[in-house]
Design a protein around this motif. Structure first.
Motif, PDB file in Angstrom:
ATOM      1  N   ALA A  43       0.829  -1.205   0.000  1.00 38.74           N
ATOM      2  CA  ALA A  43       0.000   0.000   0.000  1.00 38.74           C
ATOM      3  C   ALA A  43       0.868   1.261   0.000  1.00 38.74           C
ATOM      4  CB  ALA A  43      -0.922  -0.003   1.219  1.00 38.74           C
ATOM      5  N   GLY A  44       1.970   1.215   0.745  1.00 37.32           N
ATOM      6  CA  GLY A  44       2.868   2.358   0.781  1.00 37.32           C
ATOM      7  C   GLY A  44       3.505   2.643  -0.568  1.00 37.32           C
ATOM      8  N   LEU A  45       3.884   1.584  -1.297  1.00 36.87           N
ATOM      9  CA  LEU A  45       4.494   1.757  -2.614  1.00 36.87           C
ATOM     10  C   LEU A  45       3.485   2.279  -3.627  1.00 36.87           C
ATOM     11  CD1 LEU A  45       6.726  -1.449  -2.769  1.00 36.87           C
ATOM     12  CD2 LEU A  45       7.466   0.895  -2.364  1.00 36.87           C
ATOM     13  N   GLN A  93       4.074   8.049  -4.345  1.00 38.03           N
ATOM     14  CA  GLN A  93       4.120   9.303  -5.107  1.00 38.03           C
ATOM     15  C   GLN A  93       5.227  10.221  -4.592  1.00 38.03           C
ATOM     16  OE1 GLN A  93       0.199  10.986  -4.962  1.00 38.03           O
ATOM     17  NE2 GLN A  93      -0.703   9.400  -6.259  1.00 38.03           N
ATOM     18  N   ASN A  94       6.412   9.635  -4.377  1.00 39.16           N
ATOM     19  CA  ASN A  94       7.590  10.370  -3.917  1.00 39.16           C
ATOM     20  C   ASN A  94       7.408  10.992  -2.538  1.00 39.16           C
ATOM     21  OD1 ASN A  94       9.011   9.793  -6.302  1.00 39.16           O
ATOM     22  ND2 ASN A  94       8.098  11.567  -7.341  1.00 39.16           N
ATOM     23  N   ASN A  95       6.466  10.436  -1.758  1.00 35.91           N
ATOM     24  CA  ASN A  95       6.217  10.933  -0.397  1.00 35.91           C
ATOM     25  C   ASN A  95       6.708   9.875   0.588  1.00 35.91           C
ATOM     26  OD1 ASN A  95       5.216  11.845   2.072  1.00 35.91           O
ATOM     27  ND2 ASN A  95       3.358  12.700   1.143  1.00 35.91           N
ATOM     28  N   VAL A  96       7.883  10.159   1.171  1.00 33.16           N
ATOM     29  CA  VAL A  96       8.493   9.184   2.082  1.00 33.16           C
ATOM     30  C   VAL A  96       7.628   8.992   3.329  1.00 33.16           C
ATOM     31  CG1 VAL A  96      10.529   8.667   3.475  1.00 33.16           C
ATOM     32  CG2 VAL A  96      10.799   9.796   1.251  1.00 33.16           C
ATOM     33  N   VAL A 115       6.447   5.403   4.936  1.00 34.63           N
ATOM     34  CA  VAL A 115       6.816   4.989   6.298  1.00 34.63           C
ATOM     35  C   VAL A 115       5.576   4.714   7.136  1.00 34.63           C
ATOM     36  CG1 VAL A 115       7.915   5.750   8.441  1.00 34.63           C
ATOM     37  CG2 VAL A 115       9.018   6.202   6.243  1.00 34.63           C
ATOM     38  N   MET A 116       4.563   5.579   7.030  1.00 35.20           N
ATOM     39  CA  MET A 116       3.344   5.405   7.811  1.00 35.20           C
ATOM     40  C   MET A 116       2.597   4.134   7.399  1.00 35.20           C
ATOM     41  SD  MET A 116       3.099   7.607  10.159  1.00 35.20           S
ATOM     42  CE  MET A 116       1.417   7.234  10.623  1.00 35.20           C
TER      43      MET A 116
END
Length: 231
Positions: free
Chosen positions: A48-50, A54-57, A61-62
């Protein structure tokens, strides 16, 4: 005066490790169940994180952190359930096993005692009673071939005292159609609710007379009775 230092008990992590070790001795699959319960949500969080990255680290992480936390929570739930089942398996089949777990197995709203309401002194077969929203439940402990008559006698006695209340008989024993000890709570939860909370109290009070051998006046309907209120 010198102060005596209190001995600290084992910490939370130490207790969890002891529970895990105890469970693993009786349940070889606990390791795989816990791995799947932790790895599964963690993998979903990473995916889900990948997808939402959208280039939002921070989002990545969350998402991973939430997946890990959910996985750990599921792992603890699995450990608790399997540990409870392992504990029940150690006493299953022994006389008094139902009485030992009846308090913890039943959900709130059920009134019961650890002592049986009927027992066969020769075979140690017993019948336990619980009263709740589902009416009266008689739990027979032992092989059905031996407990059937004992449970039927108790059912007739109960029906005389509370004739309008449903009576359910559950067998806990070695027979293929009997309920396993660790599934007793789930089986009780499926009993359809038919009484109100006040009626449960009235019915339970009436049934106490069976153990005390107090005669019950004829013609009294437990549904019409009401518990006395304090002034």
């Amino acid at each position: 005066m010198a102060r005596t230092k209190k001995k600290k008990g084992p910490g939370r992590l130490s207790q969890m490790w002891q529970v895990f070790q105890m469970t693993r001795r009786h349940d070889a699959n606990i390791v795989w169940f816990m791995i799947l319960s932790i790895v599964g949500p963690t993998a979903v969080g990473i995916i889900a994180g990948l997808v939402l990255w959208q280039n939002n680290v921070f989002t990545l992480v969350m998402a991973i952190l939430i997946g890990v936390l959910i996985g750990v929570l599921l792992g603890l739930i699995v450990l608790g359930r399997r540990a409870e089942r392992a504990a029940y398996s150690q006493i299953e089949g022994q006389p008094g096993a139902v009485g030992a777990v009846i308090k913890s197995a039943l959900r709130r709203g059920w009134l019961s005692t650890e002592q049986p309401v009927a027992i066969n002194p020769k075979t140690q077969d017993a019948v336990y009673r619980a009263v709740g929203r589902g009416g009266v439940v008689l739990i027979a402990e032992g092989p059905t071939s031996r407990t059937q008559r004992l449970a039927e006698d108790e059912r007739r006695k109960t029906a005389k005292v509370v004739p309008n209340v449903p009576i359910t008989v559950i067998s806990v024993g070695p027979d293929h159609d009997s309920v396993r000890l660790h599934k007793l709570g789930g089986r009780m939860a499926r009993v359809k609710a038919v009484l109100t909370k006040s009626e449960v109290t009235v019915v339970n009070n009436r049934l106490q007379s069976l153990g005390a051998n107090i005669p019950i006046p004829k013609g009294i309907d437990p549904f019409k009775a009401r518990p006395s209120r304090g002034r």
